[in-house]
Design a protein around this motif. Structure first.
Motif, PDB file in Angstrom:
ATOM      1  N   HIS A   5       0.818  -1.220   0.000  1.00  0.00           N
ATOM      2  CA  HIS A   5       0.000   0.000   0.000  1.00  0.00           C
ATOM      3  C   HIS A   5       0.856   1.278   0.000  1.00  0.00           C
ATOM      4  N   GLY A   6       0.188   2.412  -0.157  1.00  0.00           N
ATOM      5  CA  GLY A   6       0.865   3.711  -0.192  1.00  0.00           C
ATOM      6  C   GLY A   6       0.807   4.428   1.144  1.00  0.00           C
ATOM      7  N   PHE A   7       1.215   5.691   1.118  1.00  0.00           N
ATOM      8  CA  PHE A   7       1.307   6.534   2.317  1.00  0.00           C
ATOM      9  C   PHE A   7       0.153   7.513   2.335  1.00  0.00           C
ATOM     10  N   PRO A   8      -0.446   7.794   3.447  1.00  0.00           N
ATOM     11  CA  PRO A   8      -0.323   7.213   4.784  1.00  0.00           C
ATOM     12  C   PRO A   8      -1.506   6.280   4.983  1.00  0.00           C
ATOM     13  N   GLY A  69       2.700  -2.587  -6.227  1.00  0.00           N
ATOM     14  CA  GLY A  69       2.968  -1.506  -5.280  1.00  0.00           C
ATOM     15  C   GLY A  69       2.365  -0.200  -5.742  1.00  0.00           C
ATOM     16  N   LEU A  70       1.676   0.464  -4.804  1.00  0.00           N
ATOM     17  CA  LEU A  70       1.093   1.766  -5.116  1.00  0.00           C
ATOM     18  C   LEU A  70       1.897   2.871  -4.441  1.00  0.00           C
ATOM     19  N   SER A  71       2.408   3.790  -5.240  1.00  0.00           N
ATOM     20  CA  SER A  71       3.100   4.989  -4.746  1.00  0.00           C
ATOM     21  C   SER A  71       4.246   4.620  -3.800  1.00  0.00           C
ATOM     22  N   LEU A  72       4.145   4.895  -2.483  1.00  0.00           N
ATOM     23  CA  LEU A  72       5.187   4.418  -1.563  1.00  0.00           C
ATOM     24  C   LEU A  72       5.420   2.910  -1.768  1.00  0.00           C
ATOM     25  N   GLY A  73       4.337   2.184  -2.010  1.00  0.00           N
ATOM     26  CA  GLY A  73       4.470   0.740  -2.264  1.00  0.00           C
ATOM     27  C   GLY A  73       5.331   0.444  -3.487  1.00  0.00           C
ATOM     28  N   GLY A  74       5.300   1.349  -4.451  1.00  0.00           N
ATOM     29  CA  GLY A  74       6.170   1.210  -5.628  1.00  0.00           C
ATOM     30  C   GLY A  74       7.623   1.432  -5.245  1.00  0.00           C
ATOM     31  N   TYR A  75       7.870   2.437  -4.364  1.00  0.00           N
ATOM     32  CA  TYR A  75       9.257   2.679  -3.927  1.00  0.00           C
ATOM     33  C   TYR A  75       9.794   1.423  -3.221  1.00  0.00           C
ATOM     34  N   VAL A  76       8.916   0.797  -2.420  1.00  0.00           N
ATOM     35  CA  VAL A  76       9.335  -0.419  -1.701  1.00  0.00           C
ATOM     36  C   VAL A  76       9.571  -1.552  -2.712  1.00  0.00           C
ATOM     37  N   ALA A 108       9.546  19.789   1.740  1.00  0.00           N
ATOM     38  CA  ALA A 108       8.121  19.552   2.015  1.00  0.00           C
ATOM     39  C   ALA A 108       7.966  18.378   2.996  1.00  0.00           C
ATOM     40  N   ARG A 109       8.799  17.334   2.847  1.00  0.00           N
ATOM     41  CA  ARG A 109       8.743  16.206   3.809  1.00  0.00           C
ATOM     42  C   ARG A 109       9.036  16.723   5.217  1.00  0.00           C
ATOM     43  N   ASP A 110      10.114  17.546   5.337  1.00  0.00           N
ATOM     44  CA  ASP A 110      10.505  18.051   6.662  1.00  0.00           C
ATOM     45  C   ASP A 110       9.374  18.878   7.281  1.00  0.00           C
ATOM     46  N   ALA A 127      -2.826  17.248   4.447  1.00  0.00           N
ATOM     47  CA  ALA A 127      -1.864  17.396   3.345  1.00  0.00           C
ATOM     48  C   ALA A 127      -2.219  16.488   2.168  1.00  0.00           C
ATOM     49  N   MET A 128      -2.685  15.278   2.446  1.00  0.00           N
ATOM     50  CA  MET A 128      -2.819  14.285   1.380  1.00  0.00           C
ATOM     51  C   MET A 128      -4.227  14.229   0.775  1.00  0.00           C
ATOM     52  N   LEU A 129      -5.261  14.276   1.632  1.00  0.00           N
ATOM     53  CA  LEU A 129      -6.622  14.019   1.129  1.00  0.00           C
ATOM     54  C   LEU A 129      -7.036  14.899  -0.047  1.00  0.00           C
ATOM     55  N   ARG A 131      -5.493  15.885  -2.425  1.00  0.00           N
ATOM     56  CA  ARG A 131      -4.793  15.575  -3.681  1.00  0.00           C
ATOM     57  C   ARG A 131      -4.996  14.122  -4.116  1.00  0.00           C
ATOM     58  N   PHE A 132      -5.772  13.343  -3.343  1.00  0.00           N
ATOM     59  CA  PHE A 132      -5.880  11.918  -3.637  1.00  0.00           C
ATOM     60  C   PHE A 132      -6.890  11.578  -4.739  1.00  0.00           C
ATOM     61  N   PHE A 133      -7.976  12.374  -4.844  1.00  0.00           N
ATOM     62  CA  PHE A 133      -9.115  11.908  -5.637  1.00  0.00           C
ATOM     63  C   PHE A 133      -9.513  12.901  -6.727  1.00  0.00           C
ATOM     64  N   ALA A 163      11.623   7.954   5.463  1.00  0.00           N
ATOM     65  CA  ALA A 163      12.074   6.899   4.535  1.00  0.00           C
ATOM     66  C   ALA A 163      11.911   7.363   3.088  1.00  0.00           C
ATOM     67  N   MET A 164      10.799   8.024   2.790  1.00  0.00           N
ATOM     68  CA  MET A 164      10.590   8.512   1.417  1.00  0.00           C
ATOM     69  C   MET A 164      11.586   9.624   1.090  1.00  0.00           C
ATOM     70  N   ARG A 165      11.860  10.478   2.092  1.00  0.00           N
ATOM     71  CA  ARG A 165      12.826  11.577   1.911  1.00  0.00           C
ATOM     72  C   ARG A 165      14.205  11.047   1.546  1.00  0.00           C
ATOM     73  N   MET A 191      -2.954  13.629  -9.637  1.00  0.00           N
ATOM     74  CA  MET A 191      -2.166  14.873  -9.610  1.00  0.00           C
ATOM     75  C   MET A 191      -0.901  14.730  -8.769  1.00  0.00           C
ATOM     76  N   ILE A 192      -0.721  13.604  -8.082  1.00  0.00           N
ATOM     77  CA  ILE A 192       0.514  13.397  -7.290  1.00  0.00           C
ATOM     78  C   ILE A 192       1.589  12.749  -8.170  1.00  0.00           C
ATOM     79  N   THR A 193       1.196  11.685  -8.874  1.00  0.00           N
ATOM     80  CA  THR A 193       2.106  11.036  -9.837  1.00  0.00           C
ATOM     81  C   THR A 193       1.346  10.932 -11.165  1.00  0.00           C
ATOM     82  N   GLY A 217      -7.995   9.220  -9.489  1.00  0.00           N
ATOM     83  CA  GLY A 217      -6.841  10.029  -9.138  1.00  0.00           C
ATOM     84  C   GLY A 217      -5.684   9.128  -8.725  1.00  0.00           C
ATOM     85  N   HIS A 218      -5.128   9.410  -7.530  1.00  0.00           N
ATOM     86  CA  HIS A 218      -3.907   8.722  -7.078  1.00  0.00           C
ATOM     87  C   HIS A 218      -4.189   7.298  -6.561  1.00  0.00           C
ATOM     88  N   LEU A 219      -5.451   7.005  -6.238  1.00  0.00           N
ATOM     89  CA  LEU A 219      -5.762   5.688  -5.660  1.00  0.00           C
ATOM     90  C   LEU A 219      -6.800   4.954  -6.522  1.00  0.00           C
TER      91      LEU A 219
HETATM   92  C1  MLT Z   1       1.912   7.750  -1.555  1.00  0.00           C
HETATM   93  O1  MLT Z   1       0.772   7.769  -2.029  1.00  0.00           O
HETATM   94  O2  MLT Z   1       2.430   6.700  -1.117  1.00  0.00           O
HETATM   95  C2  MLT Z   1       2.647   9.067  -1.423  1.00  0.00           C
HETATM   96  O3  MLT Z   1       1.929  10.057  -2.084  1.00  0.00           O
HETATM   97  C3  MLT Z   1       4.010   8.951  -1.990  1.00  0.00           C
HETATM   98  C4  MLT Z   1       4.826  10.182  -1.796  1.00  0.00           C
HETATM   99  O4  MLT Z   1       4.435  11.085  -1.042  1.00  0.00           O
HETATM  100  O5  MLT Z   1       5.918  10.262  -2.402  1.00  0.00           O
END
Ligand code: MLT
Length: 240
Positions: A5-8, A69-76, A108-110, A127-129, A131-133, A163-165, A191-193, A217-219
């Motif tokens: 899954h993704g963040f958060p 993997g979705l988003s953070l899940g893709g990084y993993v 922005a992470r900090d 911060a996230m909601l 931009r998610f949909f 971890a993402m930073r 709009m996030i990726t 959108g993002h999900l």
């Molecule tokens: C996610 O959906 O996991 C995050 O948007 C990823 C990120 O913030 O880089």
């Protein structure tokens, strides 16, 4: 199939896929610090997330998996591939990006880490909601995801943000994935990726297929679960 899954968020973003992909062996854990997994104060990195997953597969006696993997899940998933490529039978990258954070992204992470420490999970939701949909998403879905974020412990949020930073650039990995069946999925209105990033990933991985999910959108697994599950099923069937 191993869903990341993704963040958060947590494993419940895959609810429709878990209920619908019957007859498949499906594993959808909560990453450390999220959902019902423990949230230690320390120990968050792409390496530890991937190590947790491989330990889980070992404990379950599972050898090879299809990673989704979705988003953070893709990084993993990228980290998993760097270290355990032989255990990956196929790959679905959903709404993610290969690059590391830019200097601006790190700032922005900090800033979000600071707000989460002061205010709790509500700061991550704020911060996230938005931009998610897409604008058409139902209020029920927004509420479901808001509750998911608000349940996330502060150490898990701070840990995931750091971890993402610190994550490495995975762009050089992509061209090495030759021979790995890959599907790149993206919400057409992410709009996030945004889709342009997914197009870049699909062009960089030899033979990868690309699919945009309209009205998402993002999900996409949450906002347009039916076409998303259908695309995953079609991909799984193509591997047999
Ligand atoms: C996610 O959906 O996991 C995050 O948007 C990823 C990120 O913030 O880089």
């Amino acid at each position: 199939m191993l869903f990341i899954h993704g963040f958060p968020l947590d494993r419940t973003i895959w609810r429709h896929q878990l209920e619908s992909l019957t007859g498949q062996s499906l594993i959808a854990p909560d990453l450390r610090g999220m959902g019902q997994s423990d949230a230690p104060d320390l120990g968050y990195s792409m390496s530890t997330y991937a190590e947790d997953l491989v330990a889980l597969l070992d404990a379950l006696g599972v050898g090879q998996v299809v990673l989704c993997g979705l988003s953070l899940g893709g990084y993993v998933a990228f980290e998993f591939l760097r270290r355990w490529r032989a255990r990956v039978r196929g790959l679905i990258l959903m709404d993610t990006r290969p690059e590391a954070d830019s200097a601006e992204g790190r700032r922005a992470r900090d800033a979000l880490i600071g707000r989460v420490r002061e205010q709790g999970a509500i700061a991550a939701a704020e911060a996230m909601l938005p931009r998610f949909f897409t604008a058409q998403v139902s209020p029920e879905i927004i509420e479901q995801v808001r509750m998911m974020i608000l349940r996330t412990p502060v150490p898990g949020l701070v840990g995931a943000l750091s971890a993402m930073r610190e994550r490495p650039d995975s762009t050089p990995l992509l061209e090495t994935l030759i021979g790995l069946p890959t599907l790149v999925l993206v919400g057409a209105e992410d709009m996030i990726t945004p889709p342009a990033i997914a197009q870049g990933i699909a062009m960089a991985i030899p033979g990868a297929r690309l699919m945009e999910i309209p009205g998402a959108g993002h999900l996409p697994c949450v906002e347009q679960p039916v076409p998303t599950t259908r695309a995953i099923l079609k991909f799984l069937q193509s591997l047999v």
